[in-house]
Scaffold this active site. Structure first.
Site, PDB file in Angstrom:
ATOM      1  N   ASP A  80      -3.125   1.149   6.879  1.00 11.68           N
ATOM      2  CA  ASP A  80      -2.295   0.883   5.700  1.00 11.68           C
ATOM      3  C   ASP A  80      -1.985  -0.600   5.567  1.00 11.68           C
ATOM      4  O   ASP A  80      -1.920  -1.135   4.461  1.00 11.68           O
ATOM      5  CB  ASP A  80      -0.990   1.686   5.775  1.00 11.68           C
ATOM      6  N   ASP A 129       0.861  -1.186   0.000  1.00 16.62           N
ATOM      7  CA  ASP A 129       0.000   0.000   0.000  1.00 16.62           C
ATOM      8  C   ASP A 129       0.894   1.231   0.000  1.00 16.62           C
ATOM      9  O   ASP A 129       1.808   1.335   0.810  1.00 16.62           O
ATOM     10  CB  ASP A 129      -0.897  -0.002   1.240  1.00 16.62           C
ATOM     11  N   GLU A 172      -1.178  -1.164  -6.130  1.00 12.22           N
ATOM     12  CA  GLU A 172      -2.376  -0.490  -6.616  1.00 12.22           C
ATOM     13  C   GLU A 172      -2.035   0.217  -7.919  1.00 12.22           C
ATOM     14  O   GLU A 172      -0.944   0.776  -8.062  1.00 12.22           O
ATOM     15  CB  GLU A 172      -2.828   0.571  -5.617  1.00 12.22           C
TER      16      GLU A 172
END
Ligand SMILES: [Zn+2]
Length: 405
Positions: free
Chosen positions: A358, A178, A262
């Site tokens: 996170d 993340d 991501e």
């Protein structure tokens, strides 16, 4: 066969540095001259010159401009080749129309052949053996050698080609990452990386130097001196950031066969703050602050490095859709706004699972991108065409365990 690039700081003698300037100057001259020809040709509706036609002109220019005869012809031909390629990119829509080059910014010239290596020296035709700071071993056959000036220093980029048998990643681990502002990266195994803030620390110094520069008479000696100071600060920022990212991505790539990230559109995010004329950006101030932070952190560079390092090792980078990764519980997959207590805290309203927000997101990212065992992913990769650094796994994949929540 894969290509790999090395970049080293050159340590030229004064005479060699002088020759570098001359070579770079002549290469730039040929680029600009050829571009001028192309432009007037296009204006008159005659289409584009071919590489061979421009090379013919090059012979004429050498008679007219004698300084072109003093440098090796290879870098000059290379300039013409580079321009042909730039025009090709322009016409297929991937890049804009090539621009005239100015003196000083990114002076460069390239040798496609005729170069040699001898431990800490590189041989450049018509220039001779030039020492460089060898920071790593060079493997493979040399394809081309480029000399570039950056922030007052000369660098050599050596591109090599090597035969790589389908590499098999030494590790079988997989990890989700993340990306954030308060923590640069949080790994799904619980470890995290503090922000770089390389720019933050020297930002005020840079702002001060820029203010001083603005007060100086443009192009005066003092202005030039101050300009060099500003360049040195920029160079330091870039160096610190690059070094940090290389160490980080090497260690993550070494230890994980599959890395799930991501799919943040970093470029789009930074472009969106200003907005367009029809739709001026909302929250411009807040967004530009965040954007500066995003760019400062070098997320884009982080991903780029991970992708090519994984490719060398036979590993994989998987990109997943970033929506909802921060609101979903990584234990029971319940998704709710209320799960997010604060920026850092995550507490599931359904199963009461508590975690750093996170880390919870990193676990979701891993689950979204790596529903299969790494070995299966690797064998699937071998069936795919190579040279694809990554493929996008959508969250809507039926194999994703997140959907069953
Ligand atoms: Zn839960």
């Amino acid at each position: 066969m894969t290509r790999k690039g090395y970049r080293f700081l050159l340590k030229p003698t004064a005479e060699q540095a002088e020759l570098f300037c001359r070579f770079a100057g002549s290469s730039r001259f040929v680029w600009n001259k050829a571009l001028e020809c192309q432009k007037s040709c296009l204006k008159n509706g005659k289409g584009v010159f071919s590489y061979a036609e421009i090379c013919g002109r090059l012979v004429e220019w050498k008679d007219e401009f004698h300084f072109l005869k003093e440098v090796h012809s290879q870098p000059l031909q290379q300039s013409v080749k580079d321009l042909s390629l730039a025009l090709k990119h322009c016409f297929d829509g991937s890049k804009g129309f090539p621009k005239f080059k100015k003196k000083g910014d990114h002076d460069t010239f390239r040798f496609p052949q005729g170069t040699k290596l001898d431990n800490k020296k590189v041989y450049l035709p018509k220039i001779g053996w030039v020492k460089f700071r060898k920071s790593q071993e060079i493997e493979g056959t040399i394809k081309n050698v480029t000399v570039t000036r950056s922030m007052g220093n000369w660098f050599v980029s050596i591109q090599v080609e090597m035969d790589v048998q389908d590499p098999m990643h030494p590790s079988k681990n997989e990890v989700g990452i993340d990306m954030g502002v308060t923590r640069f990266a949080t790994l799904s195994d619980g470890s995290f990386v503090a922000p770089i803030n390389s720019f933050g620390q020297v930002r005020s110094k840079l702002a001060g130097a820029l203010r001083k520069l603005a007060r100086k008479q443009k192009y005066s000696n003092n202005w030039r001196k101050q300009k060099r100071k500003v360049q040195r600060i920029h160079s330091k920022i870039a160096h610190v950031r690059k070094d940090f990212l290389h160490k980080l991505t090497s260690s993550i790539s070494k230890n994980h066969a599959v890395i799930v990230l991501e799919d943040l559109k970093v470029k789009n995010m930074s472009a969106s703050a200003k907005g367009t004329i029809e739709d001026p950006g909302k929250n411009v101030k807040a967004k530009s602050g965040l954007n500066r932070s995003i760019l400062d952190q070098g997320w884009h560079e982080f991903r780029r490095q991970l992708e090519y390092k994984q490719q060398w090792r036979g590993g994989q980078v998987i990109l997943v859709n970033p929506s909802h990764t921060s609101l979903q519980c990584s234990e029971c997959h319940h998704r709710a706004k209320e799960n997010r207590v604060s920026q850092a805290e995550f507490k599931c309203v359904m199963c009461h699972h508590e975690e750093h927000a996170d880390l919870n997101a990193a676990k979701n990212i891993l689950a979204a991108g790596a529903p299969c065992k790494p070995v299966e992913i690797l064998s699937r990769m071998l069936l795919k065409p190579r040279n694809l650094p990554s493929f996008r796994a959508e969250r809507t994949s039926t194999k994703s365990p997140c959907l069953h929540g």
